[in-house]
Motif scaffolding. Structure first.
Motif, PDB file in Angstrom:
ATOM      1  N   ALA A  25      -3.314 -53.975  30.688  1.00  0.00           N
ATOM      2  CA  ALA A  25      -4.138 -53.932  29.476  1.00  0.00           C
ATOM      3  C   ALA A  25      -5.032 -55.164  29.397  1.00  0.00           C
ATOM      4  CB  ALA A  25      -3.250 -53.839  28.243  1.00  0.00           C
ATOM      5  N   ALA A  26      -4.464 -56.330  29.762  1.00  0.00           N
ATOM      6  CA  ALA A  26      -5.259 -57.560  29.691  1.00  0.00           C
ATOM      7  C   ALA A  26      -6.454 -57.479  30.629  1.00  0.00           C
ATOM      8  CB  ALA A  26      -4.388 -58.760  30.057  1.00  0.00           C
ATOM      9  N   ALA A  30     -11.433 -56.231  29.050  1.00  0.00           N
ATOM     10  CA  ALA A  30     -12.805 -56.729  29.130  1.00  0.00           C
ATOM     11  C   ALA A  30     -13.786 -55.611  29.464  1.00  0.00           C
ATOM     12  CB  ALA A  30     -12.890 -57.822  30.175  1.00  0.00           C
ATOM     13  N   GLY A  31     -13.294 -54.388  29.628  1.00  0.00           N
ATOM     14  CA  GLY A  31     -14.191 -53.289  29.950  1.00  0.00           C
ATOM     15  C   GLY A  31     -14.319 -53.099  31.440  1.00  0.00           C
ATOM     16  N   ASP A  32     -15.433 -52.612  31.860  1.00  0.00           N
ATOM     17  CA  ASP A  32     -15.671 -52.202  33.224  1.00  0.00           C
ATOM     18  C   ASP A  32     -15.674 -53.391  34.191  1.00  0.00           C
ATOM     19  OD1 ASP A  32     -16.427 -50.978  35.460  1.00  0.00           O
ATOM     20  OD2 ASP A  32     -18.466 -50.492  34.813  1.00  0.00           O
ATOM     21  N   TYR A  63      -5.015 -44.041  32.388  1.00  0.00           N
ATOM     22  CA  TYR A  63      -3.626 -43.712  32.733  1.00  0.00           C
ATOM     23  C   TYR A  63      -3.530 -43.324  34.196  1.00  0.00           C
ATOM     24  CZ  TYR A  63      -4.954 -38.774  32.411  1.00  0.00           C
ATOM     25  OH  TYR A  63      -5.557 -37.562  32.624  1.00  0.00           O
ATOM     26  N   HIS A  64      -4.593 -42.671  34.722  1.00  0.00           N
ATOM     27  CA  HIS A  64      -4.613 -42.293  36.126  1.00  0.00           C
ATOM     28  C   HIS A  64      -4.636 -43.549  37.004  1.00  0.00           C
ATOM     29  CE1 HIS A  64      -6.351 -40.744  39.907  1.00  0.00           C
ATOM     30  NE2 HIS A  64      -5.584 -39.709  39.640  1.00  0.00           N
ATOM     31  N   GLN A  65      -5.512 -44.504  36.639  1.00  0.00           N
ATOM     32  CA  GLN A  65      -5.598 -45.751  37.392  1.00  0.00           C
ATOM     33  C   GLN A  65      -4.256 -46.469  37.413  1.00  0.00           C
ATOM     34  OE1 GLN A  65      -8.758 -48.412  36.227  1.00  0.00           O
ATOM     35  NE2 GLN A  65     -10.057 -46.710  35.643  1.00  0.00           N
ATOM     36  N   PHE A  66      -3.591 -46.451  36.242  1.00  0.00           N
ATOM     37  CA  PHE A  66      -2.311 -47.149  36.143  1.00  0.00           C
ATOM     38  C   PHE A  66      -1.261 -46.488  37.028  1.00  0.00           C
ATOM     39  CE2 PHE A  66       1.768 -48.078  34.034  1.00  0.00           C
ATOM     40  CZ  PHE A  66       1.736 -49.456  34.157  1.00  0.00           C
ATOM     41  N   SER A  67      -1.225 -45.147  36.993  1.00  0.00           N
ATOM     42  CA  SER A  67      -0.196 -44.491  37.808  1.00  0.00           C
ATOM     43  C   SER A  67      -0.491 -44.668  39.296  1.00  0.00           C
ATOM     44  CB  SER A  67      -0.037 -43.018  37.425  1.00  0.00           C
ATOM     45  OG  SER A  67      -1.279 -42.441  37.156  1.00  0.00           O
ATOM     46  N   VAL A  68      -1.771 -44.690  39.667  1.00  0.00           N
ATOM     47  CA  VAL A  68      -2.109 -44.948  41.069  1.00  0.00           C
ATOM     48  C   VAL A  68      -1.629 -46.343  41.459  1.00  0.00           C
ATOM     49  CG1 VAL A  68      -4.016 -45.393  42.664  1.00  0.00           C
ATOM     50  CG2 VAL A  68      -4.057 -43.363  41.224  1.00  0.00           C
ATOM     51  N   TYR A  69      -1.841 -47.308  40.542  1.00  0.00           N
ATOM     52  CA  TYR A  69      -1.413 -48.679  40.838  1.00  0.00           C
ATOM     53  C   TYR A  69       0.092 -48.741  41.068  1.00  0.00           C
ATOM     54  CZ  TYR A  69      -1.137 -53.704  40.724  1.00  0.00           C
ATOM     55  OH  TYR A  69      -0.927 -54.996  41.071  1.00  0.00           O
TER      56      TYR A  69
ATOM     57  N   VAL B 156      -5.106 -65.166  31.601  1.00  0.00           N
ATOM     58  CA  VAL B 156      -5.890 -63.941  31.784  1.00  0.00           C
ATOM     59  C   VAL B 156      -6.512 -63.512  30.452  1.00  0.00           C
ATOM     60  CG1 VAL B 156      -5.797 -61.515  32.424  1.00  0.00           C
ATOM     61  CG2 VAL B 156      -4.489 -63.177  33.723  1.00  0.00           C
ATOM     62  N   PHE B 157      -5.684 -63.490  29.390  1.00  0.00           N
ATOM     63  CA  PHE B 157      -6.201 -63.084  28.082  1.00  0.00           C
ATOM     64  C   PHE B 157      -7.338 -63.997  27.633  1.00  0.00           C
ATOM     65  CE2 PHE B 157      -2.539 -60.320  27.471  1.00  0.00           C
ATOM     66  CZ  PHE B 157      -3.078 -59.322  26.688  1.00  0.00           C
TER      67      PHE B 157
END
Lengths: 324, 310
Positions: A25-26, A30-32, A63-69, B156-157
């Motif tokens: 999440a952190a 910051a976005g993209d 959520y897809h990116q997270f599960s791939v990670y 990081v934050f």
């Protein structure tokens, strides 16, 4: 016992996933990431950006990116760096830096334990003596000095004023500068100052801990009984008391062992030490999310494993502790 | 329990002694505290720093970012009577910057500790008092915060926030908020353990039998009886927060628009060899202030511990 370990391991999984989500999440707050990576370069076209996004899988939902990670993590793959060293795999990158960090931290941990346990015991046995007062005062002071300040002072005195040790780095650049032309000696020579500072920083809280827990144990009835039955002072202190007094120390060392890499950015920045901590600071500055996630994941795993080992060590030291 | 400032209670000691209720817990604690020289020393250090922060523009001989010294050829001069702590590469007076940095250190210390302890009190109270599923849920979250590499995630934050708001909204407040939000977990556990202890006492049962609401029991009876632990934790948390802010600033993740001691140390890094005074003095003040709060915290622990009786 084995049942207990398995249960503890299962219990660690949600903890680990929780921390993963927090770091993820952190990094996504910051976005993209592509916008951040290419923000300073006006020549990159929108198509190139889109290609980058697709390459890193950033066009997929979160959520897809997270599960791939997580999936890749289970296969021992931490992804590729965005910016540092031309997109090297993060595992390779960390592998190149982690030894320098371990070398420093383990040496400091070992030295500080070797000094603090005997000093703490002496201090406790002669409570309120001159020795005890000076030990506790120094230790209290030691817990209040920021480690980077201690580092700066050490560099000023021992590197610039006295010229004994090199102020920065882990190795000499040229073989001609090795002391006596020996590579190992050069390594030790560079390690001396950062290890000394880290040792002192670690020493202070451990001495206070050993002292207070020794004092507590020495007051107990079974110590009185041991003394009354005519055992020598040495046997009473080192055989009967020490074993119990070390339990809080084991906890502290266990927690420290897990988190020692987490404190590395500060020490390594002061001494310009080429370790994981400095890599982390660089990755954070350059917003290299795979690298900083990778380092966080490894440190978290180490912490969790260290906690588990600490719990198991208890039972070895103190037979009263049983696993339910 | 009557809440009174310890000082006020002490000045009325004689009158209080004659009161049928006897002397209050606070005046007993204050009496014990007064005997502790180290703790009084800590209080003195904190007092000096608060004085520095309150009257910074009167004490500091130069404005904080005054670079006029640079044009007089006073860049990076060693300590002298004109510049007590010397100057940096832009001719700014280090002593003045140290004086102006006091406010930032206190702000972060008190602010972050207030946030961390507030969360810790809420989590500890509810977790300890209600137990069961609430306890289980809150303690799992606490564990996440306890185990995670605190400094790394904080960095990081902070970095991401700098990117999100380049002009630096809030600046130091964001740093304070972040430190507070990440350092409550260990405190929450201690508060919880204390609540678990207090909860078992008969007077809580008595209160329940009298039909008091849960809210009343928690805030009127449990909270005041764990207050002594909370006071000590707060004092020590202030010390930790000041240390963390200094570290964060030193690594270059602090608020670039505020003068802090950690940031001064970072600036000094580039010229350790040429100008030792640039880093030595700000670092000394960090150490002293942290020492002050640690001594005060230890003194309060000894004075407030109800198990130690005179």
């Amino acid at each position: 016992m084995i049942k207990y370990i398995i249960r503890r391991l299962l219990y660690l999984i949600p903890l680990f996933v929780g921390i993963l989500i927090l770091v993820f999440a952190a990094t996504r707050m910051a976005g993209d990431p592509v916008r951040l990576m290419t923000g300073l370069n006006p020549h990159i076209t929108a198509e190139a950006k889109q290609q980058l996004r697709e390459y890193y899988g950033l066009d997929k939902p979160l959520y897809h990116q997270f599960s791939v990670y997580v999936w890749e993590l289970l296969h021992g793959d931490l992804g590729n760096a965005y910016a540092i060293r031309g997109g090297l795999p993060v595992t390779t990158l960390i592998g190149q830096y982690i030894w320098e960090t371990f070398k420093l931290q383990l040496a400091a941990l070992f030295l500080s334990l070797a000094i603090s346990i005997p000093v703490g015991i002496m201090s406790a046995r002669k409570q309120y003596s001159k020795l005890d007062v000076s030990v506790t005062t120094t230790s209290l002071f030691g817990t209040c000095i920021p480690i980077f300040y201690m580092g700066v002072i050490a560099i000023i005195i021992f590197s610039y004023y006295l010229g004994w040790f090199p102020p920065f780095g882990a190795h000499s650049l040229f073989a001609e500068r090795y002391p006596f032309g020996n590579y190992a000696l050069d390594e030790l020579w560079h390690m001396a100052l950062p290890t000394a500072v880290l040792t002192f920083a670690l020493l202070a809280p451990v001495v206070l801990l050993v002292r207070s827990s020794m004092l507590e144990v020495l007051r107990q009835d079974y110590i009185l009984a041991a003394r009354a039955s005519g055992l020598s002072e040495r046997t009473v202190v080192y055989k009967h008391a020490l074993r119990n007094a070390l339990i809080p120390v084991v906890t502290y060392v266990g927690l420290y062992f897990g988190s020692m890499l987490a404190g590395a950015p500060i020490t390594e920045t002061v001494f310009n030490w080429p370790g994981v901590g400095r890599l982390f600071v660089e990755a954070t500055n350059r917003l290299d999310f795979p690298v900083l996630m990778g380092i966080t994941v490894i440190i978290t795993l180490m912490t969790l494993v260290a906690n588990l080992i600490t719990d198991l060590t208890y039972a070895y030291i103190d037979p009263r502790i049983r696993f339910e | 329990m009557k809440r009174k400032s310890p000082k006020a209670a002490d000045s009325k000691n004689r009158a209080v002694n004659e009161r049928p209720g006897g002397i209050s817990q606070w005046s007993i604690a204050w009496r014990r505290f007064k005997k502790n020289k180290a703790a009084l020393g800590g209080l003195f250090i904190i007092g000096v720093v608060i004085f520095m922060a309150a009257f910074d523009s009167l004490i500091a001989p130069f404005p904080p970012n005054d670079i006029s010294g640079f044009y007089k050829g006073e860049a990076r001069v060693p300590p002298s009577w004109d510049h007590l702590f010397g100057t940096d590469k832009l001719g700014r007076d280090i002593f003045s910057q140290v004086v102006y940095g006091a406010k930032a250190a206190l702000y972060v210390g008190f602010g972050a500790a207030a946030i961390a302890i507030s969360i810790a009190i809420l989590v500890g109270l509810f977790s300890g008092f209600y137990g069961g599923h609430i306890d289980n849920f809150l303690m799992r979250i606490t564990e996440i915060f306890l185990v995670m590499p605190f400094l790394l995630i904080l960095l990081v934050f902070l970095r991401v926030i700098i990117v999100l708001a380049p002009s630096g909204i809030g600046g130091l407040s964001v740093v304070t908020l972040m430190i507070g939000a990440f350092s409550w977990s260990a405190n929450a556990r201690i508060v919880r353990a204390e609540v678990l202890r207090v909860k078992e006492y008969e007077y809580i049962d008595a209160e329940r039998a009298l039909g008091a609401s849960e809210r009343r029991i928690i805030f009127r009876h449990v909270l005041p009886n764990v207050l002594h632990v909370i006071i000590v934790l707060t004092t020590l948390q202030i010390a930790t927060a000041i240390l963390v802010e200094a570290a964060v600033s030193f690594l270059g993740f602090g608020d670039p628009n505020t003068i802090t001691w950690g940031q001064q140390l970072q600036n000094a890094q580039e010229a350790v060899k040429e100008a030792w005074w640039e880093g030595i003095f700000p670092g000394l003040f960090i150490t002293l202030l942290v020492l002050g709060f640690s001594l005060l915290g230890n003194g309060l622990r000894d004075a407030l511990d109800p198990r130690l009786r005179e």
